[in-house]
Design a protein around this motif. Sequence first.
Motif, PDB file in Angstrom:
ATOM      1  N   LEU A 138      33.383  99.053  17.099  1.00  0.00           N
ATOM      2  CA  LEU A 138      34.625  99.597  17.659  1.00  0.00           C
ATOM      3  C   LEU A 138      34.543  99.613  19.180  1.00  0.00           C
ATOM      4  O   LEU A 138      35.523  99.295  19.857  1.00  0.00           O
ATOM      5  N   ASN A 139      33.389  99.966  19.727  1.00  0.00           N
ATOM      6  CA  ASN A 139      33.239 100.007  21.186  1.00  0.00           C
ATOM      7  C   ASN A 139      33.540  98.663  21.836  1.00  0.00           C
ATOM      8  O   ASN A 139      34.065  98.620  22.941  1.00  0.00           O
ATOM      9  N   SER A 140      33.233  97.570  21.161  1.00  0.00           N
ATOM     10  CA  SER A 140      33.446  96.249  21.763  1.00  0.00           C
ATOM     11  C   SER A 140      34.907  95.801  21.719  1.00  0.00           C
ATOM     12  O   SER A 140      35.304  94.934  22.493  1.00  0.00           O
ATOM     13  N   VAL A 141      35.711  96.367  20.825  1.00  0.00           N
ATOM     14  CA  VAL A 141      37.107  95.931  20.677  1.00  0.00           C
ATOM     15  C   VAL A 141      38.119  97.030  20.981  1.00  0.00           C
ATOM     16  O   VAL A 141      39.320  96.779  21.007  1.00  0.00           O
ATOM     17  N   GLN A 142      37.641  98.235  21.215  1.00  0.00           N
ATOM     18  CA  GLN A 142      38.538  99.392  21.323  1.00  0.00           C
ATOM     19  C   GLN A 142      39.575  99.261  22.444  1.00  0.00           C
ATOM     20  O   GLN A 142      40.762  99.517  22.218  1.00  0.00           O
ATOM     21  N   GLU A 143      39.165  98.855  23.636  1.00  0.00           N
ATOM     22  CA  GLU A 143      40.114  98.755  24.742  1.00  0.00           C
ATOM     23  C   GLU A 143      41.216  97.743  24.426  1.00  0.00           C
ATOM     24  O   GLU A 143      42.398  98.016  24.628  1.00  0.00           O
ATOM     25  N   GLU A 144      40.841  96.591  23.903  1.00  0.00           N
ATOM     26  CA  GLU A 144      41.838  95.565  23.558  1.00  0.00           C
ATOM     27  C   GLU A 144      42.765  96.053  22.450  1.00  0.00           C
ATOM     28  O   GLU A 144      43.982  95.880  22.524  1.00  0.00           O
TER      29      GLU A 144
END
Length: 165
Positions: A138-144
């Motif tokens: 989730l941390n790798s895609v959360q902002e997007e």
Amino acid sequence: MTVVVAIIAMVITACSVSYKFNGASIDYNKTKTIQIADFPIRSSYVWGPMASIFNNQLKDQYANHTRLIQVKRNGDLKVEGEITQYSQRNKAVTAQGESAQVELSMTVNVRFTNNANHSEDFERQFTATTTYDSRQSLNSVQEECVTQMVKDITDQIFNATVANW
């Protein structure tokens, strides 16, 4: 000839309402200002930057697509509310019974007041979802993902408040 003059007169008087390609239909003779409150997060699950991303995008939406002046109080239009839900759940499962996709969801409660026409006032919830591969954190895609959902929700709010959809 009188028909042409009558048509021109109707067109000129109809020009007080602005119709744009973005769908906004605002009578700028009656509506000049908008008050947009910051939306706090009231969800049990929180990602810190989410509120500022949402609040900035919502204000930018009106600034970029209308001629309304944003004010701190006593706006002709008033948009306020809160982010009520932010959650994730497994959406798809592999043949081995493992999660294949995760759905991220965001819901915002909006209270809209039109001081020029109170029949358009409402309180409504707007929701957006997106999915990501469960092999990603989730941390790798959360902002997007959050940025995509915020764009969707602010479009929904804009359409419901000033596009009369």
